[in-house]
Design a protein around this motif. Structure first.
Motif, PDB file in Angstrom:
ATOM      1  N   HIS A 169     -45.426  39.573  24.123  1.00 21.85           N
ATOM      2  CA  HIS A 169     -46.188  38.823  25.136  1.00 21.85           C
ATOM      3  C   HIS A 169     -47.145  37.847  24.448  1.00 21.85           C
ATOM      4  N   PRO A 170     -46.644  36.803  23.821  1.00 22.33           N
ATOM      5  CA  PRO A 170     -47.536  35.904  23.083  1.00 22.33           C
ATOM      6  C   PRO A 170     -48.551  35.171  23.951  1.00 22.33           C
ATOM      7  N   SER A 171     -48.302  35.092  25.241  1.00 20.67           N
ATOM      8  CA  SER A 171     -49.222  34.358  26.116  1.00 20.67           C
ATOM      9  C   SER A 171     -50.297  35.247  26.729  1.00 20.67           C
TER      10      SER A 171
END
Length: 202
Positions: A153-155
């Motif tokens: 979940h990079p965001s």
């Protein structure tokens, strides 16, 4: 060419192994007794009796009852960290690492319900230095999970990923209270599916 092992060396190795086994037995007994009665109501004599030795003999391994508690919780926290790191290092992807971490922690929780009870109830009985060691190891374990979650979940903010990790530990570590009367296989499958659903949700 290596030199042959002498009888004295073999005897020393045997003694060291026996000492390590006795220490492990004392810690296992401590987990059970502390969980059943609470740290304050267990004596060193109780621990010795549980593994078939006298109370004074316990002092060969631990200088006090508090040292037993410290060894129990520090050893477990270190084991979680090194085990989790090994899972991550062996995984080919963040997704595989997360599945591995969930399975690893569920296995820990199902195998160590007494330790979880002791951790929740008696951490405050440790001295400041030992409590600091436990909390430092636990923070590192959480951050290992957060690093994996960040790859999936990079965001999502790191602070939220940390909440997800902590909440997942709360779910899985409920086993001492929620899973004693159920099939281990059923509980394992349920906990793993619930944890992964929470952790992978966007």
């Amino acid at each position: 060419m290596s030199s042959p092992v002498t009888a004295r060396e073999r005897a020393k190795t045997s003694r060291e192994r026996a000492k390590a086994d006795r220490r492990s037995a004392l810690l296992a007994a401590a987990a059970t007794l502390f969980a059943e009665r609470g740290f304050a109501r267990v004596s060193l004599e109780d621990l010795g009796a549980a593994v078939g030795v006298s109370g004074p003999a316990v002092y060969r391994h631990f200088e006090s009852k508090q040292a037993v508690l410290a060894a129990l919780l520090v050893d477990v926290s270190r084991g979680l960290l090194t085990g989790g790191q090994a899972v991550i290092a062996a995984a080919p992807s963040h997704e595989a690492a997360l599945r591995g971490l969930v399975a690893f922690h569920v296995d820990f929780a199902l195998s160590n319900p007494d330790v979880i009870v002791v951790q929740d109830r008696d951490l405050g009985s440790l001295g400041p230095a030992d409590a600091g060691d436990v909390r430092s190891l636990q923070r590192s374990y959480i951050e290992a999970w957060v690093g994996v979650l960040g790859g999936i979940h990079p965001s999502i903010a790191t602070s939220e990923l940390r909440i997800r990790a902590r909440a997942t530990f709360g779910l899985i570590n409920s086993t001492p209270h929620s899973a004693r009367s159920s099939s281990r296989a059923v509980v394992r499958a349920l906990l793993e599916s619930m944890a992964l659903a929470a952790l992978t949700s966007a």
